[in-house]
Design a protein around this motif. Structure first.
Motif, PDB file in Angstrom:
ATOM      1  N   LYS A  15       0.851  -1.185   0.000  1.00  0.00           N
ATOM      2  CA  LYS A  15       0.000   0.000   0.000  1.00  0.00           C
ATOM      3  C   LYS A  15       0.885   1.232   0.000  1.00  0.00           C
ATOM      4  O   LYS A  15       1.852   1.302   0.758  1.00  0.00           O
ATOM      5  N   ALA A  31      -2.640   0.564  -4.199  1.00  0.00           N
ATOM      6  CA  ALA A  31      -2.497  -0.713  -3.502  1.00  0.00           C
ATOM      7  C   ALA A  31      -2.330  -1.842  -4.501  1.00  0.00           C
ATOM      8  O   ALA A  31      -2.700  -1.730  -5.668  1.00  0.00           O
ATOM      9  N   GLU A 418      -4.636   3.264   6.989  1.00  0.00           N
ATOM     10  CA  GLU A 418      -3.333   2.677   6.674  1.00  0.00           C
ATOM     11  C   GLU A 418      -2.253   3.366   7.510  1.00  0.00           C
ATOM     12  O   GLU A 418      -1.426   4.134   7.014  1.00  0.00           O
TER      13      GLU A 418
END
Length: 482
Positions: A15, A31, A418
């Motif tokens: 990612k 990603a 993330e």
């Protein structure tokens, strides 16, 4: 305005985030998914490092397609910890990398534990090196460089063999308090092993620039500054803003982790708490479990339910699940160190097998495994005042409630899911500006969602009783407390 890239190279995919330094916001992302190499060997979990390169190129390419790539000035890399990347004298990969979740080296971990007087779990790199020497003498004879996954990406980008202390502290051959390699432990594995480990670098210094060949392969501007990077947990702490004592982070993914910043090293002889350094020059005591989201997913799939259906049914069930406990060790367990353990459901009565109860029991089970870590850290003098949740499981509203009630702590939720990739970007921004990483994150805290979940004191007794059953049952089924 300068841009930086944060790249997280994990077990299931890569990612990438693009972070605008002046506005302090994520402006693009990409990603790529990949998987482990299929194997019928019990306990084996491997990937070839070329998979990470390909996944990184895809993720970076998708992210940079949305911005002016010429504005990108630096990159930081987060990587899955503990994996063994063996290289020969020319820097070529000798064999597939053995990953953090590979427990094929359980016997070697037990042997080293006995020699060192500690509990070394088979996930750590040291046991994988001992396994390689014993089982693949041809590969061992070619070995000249030992790297971890994020180090391999750094090497691919810059040509340098270096390692920073956060990730190095997950190898098992690192003196966490001294922030230096432990030559005695290395010699227990092999007299010449010390020569194969790279130079250590500090948390605030760039390790080099992206070479022209790597830039072309990854779709990056050449000459990009490369920050030191670190393991995914260290980077997740940065991305969640947990750089001061008292702020703990729980990550709910394939594995579950619980960690918090500490101004002093903590050494837990039981092996339950990993004595990690963080990515700022402090320490990051951490618990890691191998069975987290996969436990509830196993129940959900077994009943043929989607996420919303399973959650709605489980929300009707009472805290403590009417005495039912789901022992969650479906893939063995790292903490406690029971690699050969299995899952179990106890306390069943007529009607107990309804899907909502089983789903909630699975969520409670994964929660209790993490709560064990907090209890251990409290025994070493750490104190949590707030818990920040990250990872895919943190989006489940029921799981949020269960964790708040089990831990009896307020929960906050970093706005960027993330967190490891964001932490890598924040580190890159700090290095680009010449500011210590800890200071940069403190001055530019990652935003959290407006919602805060407060613990419900009415659930405390039921959850405490269920946690006590969880602990006692595990010890009864799989051995003495470790």
């Amino acid at each position: 305005m300068a841009l930086v890239v944060g790249l997280d190279v994990g077990t299931q995919g890569a990612k990438a985030l693009v972070y605008e330094v002046d506005s302090r916001r994520v402006v693009a992302r990409g990603a790529a998914k990949y998987d482990l190499i299929k194997s019928s060997v019990p306990g084996r979990a491997e990937q070839h490092p070329s998979t990470w390169i390909e996944g990184s190129a895809t993720a970076i390419g998708a992210a940079l397609a949305a911005v002016d790539a010429s504005r990108v000035k630096a990159i930081g890399i987060s990587g899955q910890q503990h994996g063994l990347v063996p290289l020969d004298a020319d820097g070529r990969v000798i064999r597939n990398a053995k990953l953090w979740c590979d427990v094929e080296s359980a016997a070697e971990a037990a042997d080293l534990s006995a020699q060192w007087g500690i509990t070394l779990v088979p996930g750590f790199t040291a046991s994988k090196l001992a396994w390689l020497k014993k089982n693949e003498p041809g590969s061992w004879a070619r070995l000249r460089h030992v790297l971890l996954p994020h180090d391999y990406l750094n090497h691919y980008m810059t040509g340098r063999f270096v390692m920073e202390c956060g990730d190095a502290s997950g190898t098992g051959v690192f003196d966490t308090a001294a922030r230096a390699w432990d030559p005695e432990r290395m010699r227990c594995i092999d007299p010449g092993l010390e020569d194969f480990f790279p130079q250590l670098t500090g948390p605030d210094e760039a390790i080099g620039e992206v070479t022209g060949a790597a830039a072309e392969a990854l779709g990056l501007p050449p000459g990009l500054l490369v920050a030191p990077g670190s393991g995914d947990n260290q980077m997740s702490a940065l991305g969640a803003g947990a750089v001061a004592e008292g702020a703990f982070v729980a990550s709910l993914g394939t594995s579950g982790t619980l960690f918090g910043a500490s101004s002093a090293p903590i050494v837990d002889a039981s092996g339950g708490i990993a004595p990690f350094c963080d990515a700022t020059g402090q320490w990051l005591p951490l618990l890691c479990t191998m069975n987290c989201t996969l436990v509830s997913e196993e129940v959900r799939r077994a009943y043929g339910l989607d996420f919303a259906e399973a959650t709605a049914l489980a929300e009707r069930e009472a805290p403590g699940c009417e005495g039912v406990n789901f022992i969650p060790y479906l893939t063995g367990e790292r903490t406690p160190n029971w690699p050969h353990a299995s899952g179990a459901v106890t306390g069943l009565r007529p009607g107990s097998l309804r899907p909502g109860l089983m789903y909630r029991a699975a969520l409670e089970a994964a929660t209790f495994s993490l709560l064990t870590g907090l209890k251990l850290m409290e025994g070493h003098g750490m104190q949590a005042v707030e818990l920040r949740l990250v990872g895919g499981g943190s989006k489940n509203p029921l799981w949020r409630r269960i964790i708040a009630d089990a831990f009896q702590l307020p929960l906050r939720f970093p706005a960027e899911a993330e967190s490891a990739a964001l932490g890598a970007a924040l580190q890159a921004a700090a290095v680009l500006q010449g500011v210590p990483v800890r200071q940069y994150v403190s001055d530019n805290p990652p935003p959290c969602e407006p919602e805060t979940v407060q613990p419900n004191p009415d659930s405390q007794e039921a959850m405490a009783a269920a946690f006590q059953r969880h602990t006692a049952l595990g010890e009864t089924l799989f051995g003495a407390k470790s």
